[in-house]
Design an enzyme around this catalytic site. Sequence first.
Site, PDB file in Angstrom:
ATOM      1  N   LYS A  64      31.924  62.911  16.288  1.00 46.95           N
ATOM      2  CA  LYS A  64      30.774  62.623  17.471  1.00 46.95           C
ATOM      3  C   LYS A  64      29.900  63.432  17.660  1.00 46.95           C
ATOM      4  O   LYS A  64      29.546  63.093  19.217  1.00 46.95           O
ATOM      5  CB  LYS A  64      32.596  62.015  18.387  1.00 46.95           C
ATOM      6  CG  LYS A  64      32.883  60.910  18.356  1.00 46.95           C
ATOM      7  CD  LYS A  64      34.413  60.740  18.956  1.00 46.95           C
ATOM      8  CE  LYS A  64      34.450  59.025  18.747  1.00 46.95           C
ATOM      9  NZ  LYS A  64      35.548  58.836  19.514  1.00 46.95           N
ATOM     10  N   GLY A 125      39.034  67.420  19.886  1.00 49.56           N
ATOM     11  CA  GLY A 125      38.280  66.503  20.172  1.00 49.56           C
ATOM     12  C   GLY A 125      36.425  66.081  19.932  1.00 49.56           C
ATOM     13  O   GLY A 125      37.558  66.233  21.313  1.00 49.56           O
ATOM     14  N   TYR A 204      45.513  53.366  19.048  1.00 49.83           N
ATOM     15  CA  TYR A 204      46.364  52.079  18.834  1.00 49.83           C
ATOM     16  C   TYR A 204      47.149  51.698  17.737  1.00 49.83           C
ATOM     17  O   TYR A 204      46.961  50.005  17.895  1.00 49.83           O
ATOM     18  CB  TYR A 204      45.065  50.724  19.184  1.00 49.83           C
ATOM     19  CG  TYR A 204      43.867  51.426  18.388  1.00 49.83           C
ATOM     20  CD1 TYR A 204      43.818  50.219  17.194  1.00 49.83           C
ATOM     21  CD2 TYR A 204      43.270  51.894  17.990  1.00 49.83           C
ATOM     22  CE1 TYR A 204      43.135  50.259  16.409  1.00 49.83           C
ATOM     23  CE2 TYR A 204      42.500  52.416  16.594  1.00 49.83           C
ATOM     24  CZ  TYR A 204      42.205  51.433  15.127  1.00 49.83           C
ATOM     25  OH  TYR A 204      41.049  51.186  14.641  1.00 49.83           O
ATOM     26  N   GLY A 225      45.446  52.974  23.139  1.00 49.76           N
ATOM     27  CA  GLY A 225      43.764  53.412  23.303  1.00 49.76           C
ATOM     28  C   GLY A 225      43.335  51.573  23.171  1.00 49.76           C
ATOM     29  O   GLY A 225      41.929  51.789  23.044  1.00 49.76           O
TER      30      GLY A 225
END
Length: 243
Positions: A64, A125, A204, A225
Amino acid sequence: MNRYGLLGKNISYSFSQGYFTKKFKALGLNDHSYENFDIQKIDALKNVLAQDNLKGLNVTIPYKQDVIPYLDELDAKAEKIGAVNTIQFTKNGLKGFNTDAYGFQKSLEPFLKSHHKNALILGTGGASKAVRFVLDELGIANTYVSRSKKQGQYTYQELDENIIAENTLIINCSPLGTYPDVEDKPQIPYQYIGAKHLLYDLIYNPEKTSFLASGEAKGATICNGLNMLEHQAEKTWEIWNNV
């Protein structure tokens, strides 16, 4: 064929692929496909981008932040957050967006109570940056928790009864507890969690991580999530389609 996909490392479990494949089918978009681009190093992105008919990409752990130098432009929010999870293919090149922040905020807000004034963010992160952005926007004071000591952060060893009591919102942004390592969980003093706490896990899979189960056992409210991912996926679809 209009091709979309997810860029990441070791991503066979991808939520996005299942979500968008189902979405394309429901919308009757038979000329749309969604695939996983599993790369071991970010420089392999060049090979992905060289492929035909790519119309949009999602980005997940651990790229990301690493993906940013490969983009031509950043949306203002993505720039502020410093992490990208959505790439739009425009006539002027690649533009990076962050829909994690939107997804996180939409999924968190229904659970927030007036006493959730201070938060701990477990992990530092790319996803944690979107979480911090949202908490700052909502006026919730927040502190990172990390394994190594850095200024303005806690280490896991430093967490004590007072810190846990003060921070009634605790968000796991680390991958600890993700399937198949479902026994793992962040090393926080769970004995000090109580009914006022809200524990939120970006994971999740499994639906209830060891982190969430440990909090629930102490009377905390818990949230995983999945809802965040659904919200961010819908926002991503809007970006790809210029809605």
